[in-house]
Design an enzyme around this catalytic site. Sequence first.
Site, mmCIF file in Angstrom:
data_model
loop_
_atom_site.group_PDB
_atom_site.id
_atom_site.type_symbol
_atom_site.label_atom_id
_atom_site.label_comp_id
_atom_site.label_asym_id
_atom_site.label_seq_id
_atom_site.Cartn_x
_atom_site.Cartn_y
_atom_site.Cartn_z
ATOM 1 N N CYS A 1 3.420 8.618 1.011
ATOM 2 C CA CYS A 1 3.940 7.694 2.020
ATOM 3 C C CYS A 1 4.244 6.379 1.315
ATOM 4 O O CYS A 1 3.332 5.681 0.866
ATOM 5 C CB CYS A 1 2.878 7.530 3.111
ATOM 6 S SG CYS A 1 3.375 6.452 4.421
ATOM 7 N N CYS B 1 1.254 -1.815 15.569
ATOM 8 C CA CYS B 1 1.289 -1.527 14.120
ATOM 9 C C CYS B 1 0.648 -2.657 13.322
ATOM 10 O O CYS B 1 0.980 -3.832 13.517
ATOM 11 C CB CYS B 1 2.740 -1.334 13.687
ATOM 12 S SG CYS B 1 2.946 -1.203 11.905
ATOM 13 N N GLU C 1 0.831 -1.199 0.000
ATOM 14 C CA GLU C 1 0.000 0.000 0.000
ATOM 15 C C GLU C 1 0.872 1.259 0.000
ATOM 16 O O GLU C 1 1.954 1.288 0.576
ATOM 17 C CB GLU C 1 -0.922 -0.005 1.219
ATOM 18 C CG GLU C 1 -1.935 -1.136 1.137
ATOM 19 C CD GLU C 1 -3.087 -0.991 2.127
ATOM 20 O OE1 GLU C 1 -4.243 -1.117 1.680
ATOM 21 O OE2 GLU C 1 -2.847 -0.760 3.313
ATOM 22 N N SER D 1 11.080 6.419 15.331
ATOM 23 C CA SER D 1 9.874 5.984 16.040
ATOM 24 C C SER D 1 10.256 5.651 17.475
ATOM 25 O O SER D 1 10.642 4.527 17.769
ATOM 26 C CB SER D 1 9.285 4.754 15.352
ATOM 27 O OG SER D 1 8.900 5.094 14.040
ATOM 28 N N LEU D 2 10.129 6.606 18.360
ATOM 29 C CA LEU D 2 10.589 6.409 19.735
ATOM 30 C C LEU D 2 9.515 5.713 20.589
ATOM 31 O O LEU D 2 9.723 4.629 21.100
ATOM 32 C CB LEU D 2 10.994 7.768 20.339
ATOM 33 C CG LEU D 2 11.737 7.670 21.667
ATOM 34 C CD1 LEU D 2 13.030 6.903 21.518
ATOM 35 C CD2 LEU D 2 11.988 9.057 22.239
ATOM 36 N N CYS E 1 -1.357 6.344 9.557
ATOM 37 C CA CYS E 1 -0.117 5.735 10.057
ATOM 38 C C CYS E 1 -0.389 4.398 10.723
ATOM 39 O O CYS E 1 -1.223 4.299 11.614
ATOM 40 C CB CYS E 1 0.506 6.590 11.152
ATOM 41 S SG CYS E 1 1.418 7.978 10.577
ATOM 42 N N ASN F 1 -3.810 5.012 15.762
ATOM 43 C CA ASN F 1 -4.844 4.649 14.796
ATOM 44 C C ASN F 1 -5.210 3.189 14.981
ATOM 45 O O ASN F 1 -4.359 2.317 14.815
ATOM 46 C CB ASN F 1 -4.335 4.864 13.365
ATOM 47 C CG ASN F 1 -4.163 6.343 13.066
ATOM 48 O OD1 ASN F 1 -5.076 7.138 13.232
ATOM 49 N ND2 ASN F 1 -2.957 6.725 12.649
ATOM 50 N N GLY G 1 6.886 -1.632 6.125
ATOM 51 C CA GLY G 1 8.274 -2.089 6.162
ATOM 52 C C GLY G 1 9.214 -1.157 6.891
ATOM 53 O O GLY G 1 8.881 -0.022 7.198
ATOM 54 N N GLU G 2 10.401 -1.675 7.163
ATOM 55 C CA GLU G 2 11.438 -0.904 7.835
ATOM 56 C C GLU G 2 12.494 -0.543 6.781
ATOM 57 O O GLU G 2 13.260 -1.409 6.342
ATOM 58 C CB GLU G 2 12.042 -1.733 8.981
ATOM 59 C CG GLU G 2 13.321 -1.192 9.572
ATOM 60 C CD GLU G 2 13.276 0.284 9.939
ATOM 61 O OE1 GLU G 2 12.414 0.701 10.718
ATOM 62 O OE2 GLU G 2 14.137 1.042 9.427
ATOM 63 N N SER H 1 11.769 7.169 7.877
ATOM 64 C CA SER H 1 11.387 6.845 9.249
ATOM 65 C C SER H 1 11.932 5.474 9.624
ATOM 66 O O SER H 1 11.739 4.497 8.898
ATOM 67 C CB SER H 1 9.860 6.847 9.371
ATOM 68 O OG SER H 1 9.480 6.399 10.655
HETATM 69 N N1 SAH Z 1 9.041 1.048 9.871
HETATM 70 C C1 SAH Z 1 9.224 2.430 9.992
HETATM 71 C C2 SAH Z 1 8.329 3.246 9.078
HETATM 72 C C3 SAH Z 1 6.907 2.828 8.892
HETATM 73 S S1 SAH Z 1 5.740 3.086 10.194
HETATM 74 C C4 SAH Z 1 9.039 2.876 11.428
HETATM 75 O O1 SAH Z 1 8.562 2.077 12.221
HETATM 76 O O2 SAH Z 1 9.428 4.003 11.737
HETATM 77 C C5 SAH Z 1 5.452 4.859 10.214
HETATM 78 C C6 SAH Z 1 5.095 5.399 11.590
HETATM 79 O O3 SAH Z 1 3.750 5.009 11.980
HETATM 80 C C7 SAH Z 1 6.013 4.906 12.705
HETATM 81 O O4 SAH Z 1 6.346 5.958 13.580
HETATM 82 C C8 SAH Z 1 5.139 3.920 13.393
HETATM 83 O O5 SAH Z 1 5.578 3.675 14.703
HETATM 84 C C9 SAH Z 1 3.789 4.576 13.333
HETATM 85 N N2 SAH Z 1 2.674 3.685 13.595
HETATM 86 C C10 SAH Z 1 2.626 2.350 13.412
HETATM 87 N N3 SAH Z 1 1.405 1.875 13.760
HETATM 88 C C11 SAH Z 1 0.670 2.927 14.155
HETATM 89 C C12 SAH Z 1 -0.677 3.082 14.601
HETATM 90 N N4 SAH Z 1 -1.505 2.059 14.664
HETATM 91 N N5 SAH Z 1 -1.108 4.326 14.912
HETATM 92 C C13 SAH Z 1 -0.298 5.382 14.801
HETATM 93 N N6 SAH Z 1 0.991 5.303 14.373
HETATM 94 C C14 SAH Z 1 1.467 4.089 14.058
HETATM 95 FE FE1 SF4 Z 2 5.296 -1.271 11.771
HETATM 96 FE FE2 SF4 Z 2 7.516 0.234 11.395
HETATM 97 FE FE3 SF4 Z 2 7.354 -1.484 13.465
HETATM 98 FE FE4 SF4 Z 2 7.575 -2.452 10.980
HETATM 99 S S1 SF4 Z 2 9.097 -1.232 12.080
HETATM 100 S S2 SF4 Z 2 6.195 -3.201 12.566
HETATM 101 S S3 SF4 Z 2 6.368 -0.938 9.819
HETATM 102 S S4 SF4 Z 2 6.077 0.333 13.092
#
Ligand code: SAH
Ligand code: SF4
Length: 386
Positions: free
Chosen positions: A118, A132, A105, A234-235, A354, A311, A180-181, A212
Amino acid sequence: MNTVNLVMADTDAPPKTNLVGLSRAELQQTLADIGEPAFRAKQLWHWIYHQGETDFASMTTMAKDLRAKLAEQFIVERPGITREQTSSDKARKWLFNFPDGNEVETVFIPEEDRGAVCVSSQVGCSLTCTFCHTGTMKLVRNLSAAEIVGQFMAARDSYGEWPSPSGTRLLSNIVMMGMGEPLLNYDNVAKALRIIMDGEGIALSKRRITLSTSGVVPLMDRCGEDLGVNLAVSLHAVTDELRDVLVPINKKHPIRDLLAACRRYPGANNARRITFEYVMLKGINDSAADAKELVRLVKGIPVKFNLIPFNPWPGVEYECSEARDMKRFADILNDGGFSAPIRVPRGRDILAACGQLKSASERVVGQMREARRIEKAALQTPAAGE
Ligand code: SAH
Ligand code: SF4
């Protein structure tokens, strides 16, 4: 049916090479292999990435017979579109498919006179962040550079934003925040971003690209040195105890190491801050004490915060923090001297916000070993050996 299938269905003809996703040097070599001089690569690059042209017949700066010769051997391909949805707040989401049947997606979030695409970097994700949606999928495979660039090009097709505008753009920014990461598919992501940043093509500045990461510490330096794109981290938690649960890669690279990598991230300064993403989870990480600890932790790092209301997605047990708790959290960060907007979720009605992305692609037997190899290789690059 997508173009790939059409091409594959073309009886006994050998499969055509997709020119999208080749580096400049590779494009030049591919053309040299059919006896074409180096300047053809420059011409084609311009057609593919500046004009957005997919049909060789329309590439009118080249002779007709050459166009025909190119069309016999090559294609300029985008991912196929399985589904396109536009949310009530104008966010658009595509489910794209690739020749092997896998899907990812991609989301576009338009604003007044700009907008961010995105982009996904992997089919699924090997990390298992508990809040996530993508994290509930396994990693199926890495996306190729062509598939990463292709998502952005297909999004621009959808809005007809070709040729690449020199002034204001609607699709003005890229955030590597889809499925993905990105740092666990570093080589392909880097190759794709170099193509996208090339000044004679799509020409998107590194200042308009944000990558990210959940905290793949060993590759953060390399990302800053090689690409110089903006970094988002993503802290989500201020103690290792909690972050180990929310973002399990923390067990390998704890908060202390992550913050050290942020401190030395090349190109970060007060004018170009690192974004710390912090998902607001009710009763989990949203107390006043958490906010105060956050201010203390990031001392000396040029950061801004991005508070993301959680979300929800089907089956998840976390809840989004109360509005008043999010406000209290933001106020404490503001008082500490930091920008900390609470994001307004976009595209929730089509699960485009997100962390809501997921595709039905599943790892099949045999891909398991490949997925493990990818993860291992990503972490064994030279830069990872610190
Ligand atoms: N894998 C990378 C980038 C993709 S996720 C990462 O983790 O940074 C993009 C952002 O959305 C990250 O900050 C992630 O932690 C956040 N995210 C994941 N699930 C979420 C959710 N259900 N609600 C809000 N933010 C979320
Ligand atoms: Fe989701 Fe990013 Fe964590 Fe992978 S690294 S599970 S995409 S928040």
